[in-house]
Design an enzyme around this catalytic site. Structure first.
Site, PDB file in Angstrom:
ATOM      1  N   LYS A  22       0.841  -1.213   0.000  1.00 51.65           N
ATOM      2  CA  LYS A  22       0.000   0.000   0.000  1.00 51.65           C
ATOM      3  C   LYS A  22       0.871   1.257   0.000  1.00 51.65           C
ATOM      4  CE  LYS A  22      -1.733   1.678   4.037  1.00 51.65           C
ATOM      5  NZ  LYS A  22      -1.390   3.100   4.224  1.00 51.65           N
ATOM      6  N   ARG A  93      -4.611  10.871   3.933  1.00 53.33           N
ATOM      7  CA  ARG A  93      -3.536  11.857   4.074  1.00 53.33           C
ATOM      8  C   ARG A  93      -2.432  11.662   3.039  1.00 53.33           C
ATOM      9  NH1 ARG A  93      -0.339  12.956   7.117  1.00 53.33           N
ATOM     10  NH2 ARG A  93      -0.770  14.974   8.001  1.00 53.33           N
ATOM     11  N   ASP A 117      -4.957  13.074  12.530  1.00 48.58           N
ATOM     12  CA  ASP A 117      -5.745  11.843  12.426  1.00 48.58           C
ATOM     13  C   ASP A 117      -5.696  11.099  13.750  1.00 48.58           C
ATOM     14  OD1 ASP A 117      -3.334  10.589  12.561  1.00 48.58           O
ATOM     15  OD2 ASP A 117      -3.379   9.762  10.546  1.00 48.58           O
TER      16      ASP A 117
HETATM   17  N1  EPU Z   1       6.813  14.539  10.453  1.00 49.37           N
HETATM   18  C1  EPU Z   1       6.956  15.874  10.730  1.00 49.37           C
HETATM   19  N2  EPU Z   1       6.917  16.758   9.686  1.00 49.37           N
HETATM   20  C2  EPU Z   1       6.752  16.348   8.404  1.00 49.37           C
HETATM   21  C3  EPU Z   1       6.599  14.977   8.132  1.00 49.37           C
HETATM   22  C4  EPU Z   1       6.627  14.087   9.183  1.00 49.37           C
HETATM   23  O1  EPU Z   1       7.112  16.272  11.882  1.00 49.37           O
HETATM   24  O2  EPU Z   1       6.762  17.206   7.500  1.00 49.37           O
HETATM   25  C5  EPU Z   1       6.881  13.561  11.557  1.00 49.37           C
HETATM   26  C6  EPU Z   1       5.571  12.797  11.749  1.00 49.37           C
HETATM   27  O3  EPU Z   1       4.674  13.515  12.561  1.00 49.37           O
HETATM   28  C7  EPU Z   1       6.045  11.526  12.399  1.00 49.37           C
HETATM   29  C8  EPU Z   1       7.395  11.284  11.722  1.00 49.37           C
HETATM   30  O4  EPU Z   1       7.803  12.546  11.207  1.00 49.37           O
HETATM   31  O5  EPU Z   1       6.266  11.726  13.770  1.00 49.37           O
HETATM   32  C9  EPU Z   1       7.384  10.249  10.618  1.00 49.37           C
HETATM   33  O6  EPU Z   1       6.399  10.551   9.661  1.00 49.37           O
HETATM   34  P1  EPU Z   1       6.543  10.148   8.124  1.00 49.37           P
HETATM   35  O7  EPU Z   1       6.506  11.402   7.326  1.00 49.37           O
HETATM   36  O8  EPU Z   1       7.706   9.246   7.961  1.00 49.37           O
HETATM   37  O9  EPU Z   1       5.212   9.321   7.895  1.00 49.37           O
HETATM   38  P2  EPU Z   1       4.223   9.392   6.675  1.00 49.37           P
HETATM   39  O10 EPU Z   1       4.965   9.527   5.405  1.00 49.37           O
HETATM   40  O11 EPU Z   1       3.148  10.390   6.969  1.00 49.37           O
HETATM   41  C10 EPU Z   1       4.251   6.833   6.240  1.00 49.37           C
HETATM   42  C11 EPU Z   1       3.257   5.709   6.142  1.00 49.37           C
HETATM   43  C12 EPU Z   1       2.705   5.377   7.512  1.00 49.37           C
HETATM   44  C13 EPU Z   1       3.867   5.003   8.418  1.00 49.37           C
HETATM   45  C14 EPU Z   1       4.897   6.148   8.442  1.00 49.37           C
HETATM   46  C15 EPU Z   1       6.140   5.837   9.249  1.00 49.37           C
HETATM   47  C16 EPU Z   1       2.257   6.024   3.984  1.00 49.37           C
HETATM   48  C17 EPU Z   1       1.036   6.341   3.205  1.00 49.37           C
HETATM   49  N3  EPU Z   1       2.144   6.114   5.293  1.00 49.37           N
HETATM   50  O12 EPU Z   1       3.559   7.967   6.744  1.00 49.37           O
HETATM   51  O13 EPU Z   1       1.879   4.221   7.326  1.00 49.37           O
HETATM   52  O14 EPU Z   1       3.396   4.757   9.702  1.00 49.37           O
HETATM   53  O15 EPU Z   1       5.322   6.444   7.098  1.00 49.37           O
HETATM   54  O16 EPU Z   1       6.799   4.754   8.726  1.00 49.37           O
HETATM   55  O17 EPU Z   1       3.294   5.679   3.437  1.00 49.37           O
HETATM   56  C18 EPU Z   1      -0.053   2.870   7.575  1.00 49.37           C
HETATM   57  O18 EPU Z   1       0.282   2.266   6.558  1.00 49.37           O
HETATM   58  O19 EPU Z   1      -0.975   2.473   8.301  1.00 49.37           O
HETATM   59  C19 EPU Z   1       0.651   4.105   7.939  1.00 49.37           C
HETATM   60  C20 EPU Z   1       0.174   4.972   8.805  1.00 49.37           C
END
Ligand code: EPU
Length: 418
Positions: A22, A93, A117
């Site tokens: 996914k 998101r 969320d």
């Molecule tokens: N963060 C910031 N600022 C940003 C971006 C992220 O502070 O601009 C923080 C977030 O709040 C968090 C951390 O950095 O504390 C990591 O967030 P990341 O950006 O890596 O997560 P994401 O890209 O929003 C993806 C997956 C999530 C998974 C996370 C961590 C997708 C669609 N989602 O989210 O997957 O938990 O990486 O590995 O790729 C799921 O599949 O159920 C899911 C939530």
């Protein structure tokens, strides 16, 4: 009412096919905005997040359709509407990852600002900062991010934290920027490497994806291609947890052991036997699990998405496990649902102490998000009696036919949509 009913106590024996990831395919779909033409993706899971991303691409002017069971075609001409409306971003998101590629291809993009969320606040400051580093002008207007540029230019991007989404947005913008970009402290997930593989196949020049430093030489133009999605390590982890809780022996067909080595090591410490197999991953569990301590970290550390599954395993393991969630502090909502099944878990800020009970007892429980839902389902497979999961549309966001896959290996599980 969408419900899944699980009766615990059946061992799992057989082969479970693992689908495409996914968290890769959503970004691959976003990357199609970078070049017109006809794409064909193989190994695409039939999950609602893919359907929503398809809807978003269609709103912009693309044609998206299933070709076979797991093949998805996407096609479009040169003119897209570079906008992602709130109705879709609010549902998912991950839609934010269209911002970088749309900006790179069309010089402008309007994407609704995603809210928080169930994990709590989910900032996107690093996404925006890295696009600004590349020369974007970003404004917030009426709940939308409005980004524009007179041409992106390669830059040195240093992420404060290896954010998956920020790395992907920067990567997809830089691939069409003029000159060289480096992304330092980049996320290293296999899904990032998969995205880079697609971009390179499209004619991009990306080196180092899967490591902390990614270098991108901007291309003048890209072209549409065919691509097979990397297997879903979180889906595979969910079935490993199921075997850990229910007992049994399975092959996870298509899964990549090297993408989930630390999890396999941890589950080995809990008493499971897991090894790579020519067809994927082989796993066996013949005894009650032993508790261990677990803390989440960015890849290659133990993924935050595995944690609810690990907590479900620890809930009925022998001993006490201390669990630390380092990515999303608010990601413990499912603990109250596990408590309804008799789990003994105490949370304090981003830690939880899980005291294993002899056996969980089936109960009605509610899914709050994808992984929490999967964890409750897993817990139900080992519990005494019947567990009735409600709000299982959350599970549908990330799991392709979980009921059929588990039922085929002997679980007592049915779905009721009434
Ligand atoms: N963060 C910031 N600022 C940003 C971006 C992220 O502070 O601009 C923080 C977030 O709040 C968090 C951390 O950095 O504390 C990591 O967030 P990341 O950006 O890596 O997560 P994401 O890209 O929003 C993806 C997956 C999530 C998974 C996370 C961590 C997708 C669609 N989602 O989210 O997957 O938990 O990486 O590995 O790729 C799921 O599949 O159920 C899911 C939530």
């Amino acid at each position: 009412m969408d419900r899944i009913i699980v009766r615990g106590g059946e061992r799992l024996e057989g082969t479970i096919p693992i689908g495409g990831a996914k968290n890769s395919v959503l970004k691959l779909m976003a990357a199609t905005t970078l070049a017109e033409g006809d794409y064909l993706f193989h190994n695409v899971p039939r999950i609602s997040d893919v359907a929503w991303m398809a809807e978003l691409l269609e709103t912009m002017g693309m044609t998206v359709g299933w070709v076979g069971d797991h093949d998805l075609s996407i096609g479009h001409g040169p003119d897209l509407v570079p906008e992602a409306p709130y109705e879709l971003v609010e549902k998912m998101r991950a839609s934010i990852v269209v911002l970088g590629p749309l900006l790179a291809r069309y010089g402008r993009a309007t994407v609704a600002m995603p809210g928080g969320d169930d994990f709590g606040s989910r900032p996107i400051d690093m996404h925006l900062q890295s696009l600004e580093d590349l020369g974007a002008v970003i404004e917030a207007e009426h709940g939308n991010i409005v980004a524009s540029t007179d041409g992106l230019r390669g830059a040195a991007i240093l992420l404060e934290f290896p954010s998956v989404g920020a790395t992907e947005n920067a990567l997809m913008a830089a691939v069409l920027a003029k000159g060289t970009t480096t992304i330092d402290n980049a996320a290293r997930e296999p899904e990032i490497a998969d995205l880079a593989a697609l971009l390179n196949r499209m004619g991009g020049n990306v080196v180092g994806a899967g490591t902390s430093t990614i270098t991108i030489e901007g291309a003048d133009r890209l072209e549409a291609v065919e691509h097979t999605v990397v297997p879903d390590r979180i889906e595979a982890a969910s079935y490993l947890a199921a075997v850990g809780v229910a007992g049994g022996e399975v092959i996870l067909e298509g899964a990549r052991h090297d993408h989930m080595a630390i999890l396999c090591q941890k589950l080995g410490q809990m008493g499971m036997r897991i090894s790579p197999d020519t067809n994927g991953i082989w796993a066996m569990c013949r005894k009650r699990l032993t508790s261990i301590d677990i803390s989440t970290l960015p890849y290659p550390g133990l993924a935050t998405d595995y944690l609810p599954l690990c907590v479900a395993m620890l809930a009925a393991a022998d001993g006490v496990g201390i669990v630390t969630e380092n990515l999303f502090a608010g990601r413990f909502k499912y603990v109250d649902e596990l408590a309804r099944m008799g789990a003994d878990i105490r949370t304090e800020s981003h830690h939880a102490v899980v005291r294993g009970v002899d056996r969980l007892s089936g109960a009605p429980v509610r899914c709050h998000d994808i992984r929490a839902g999967a964890a409750l389902l897993v817990a139900g497979l080992g519990a005494e009696g019947e567990t009735v999961l409600s709000d299982v549309h959350h599970i549908d966001r990330g799991y392709d036919d979980i009921v059929a896959k588990l039922s085929a290996v002997g679980a007592s599980i049915v779905r009721r949509d009434d």
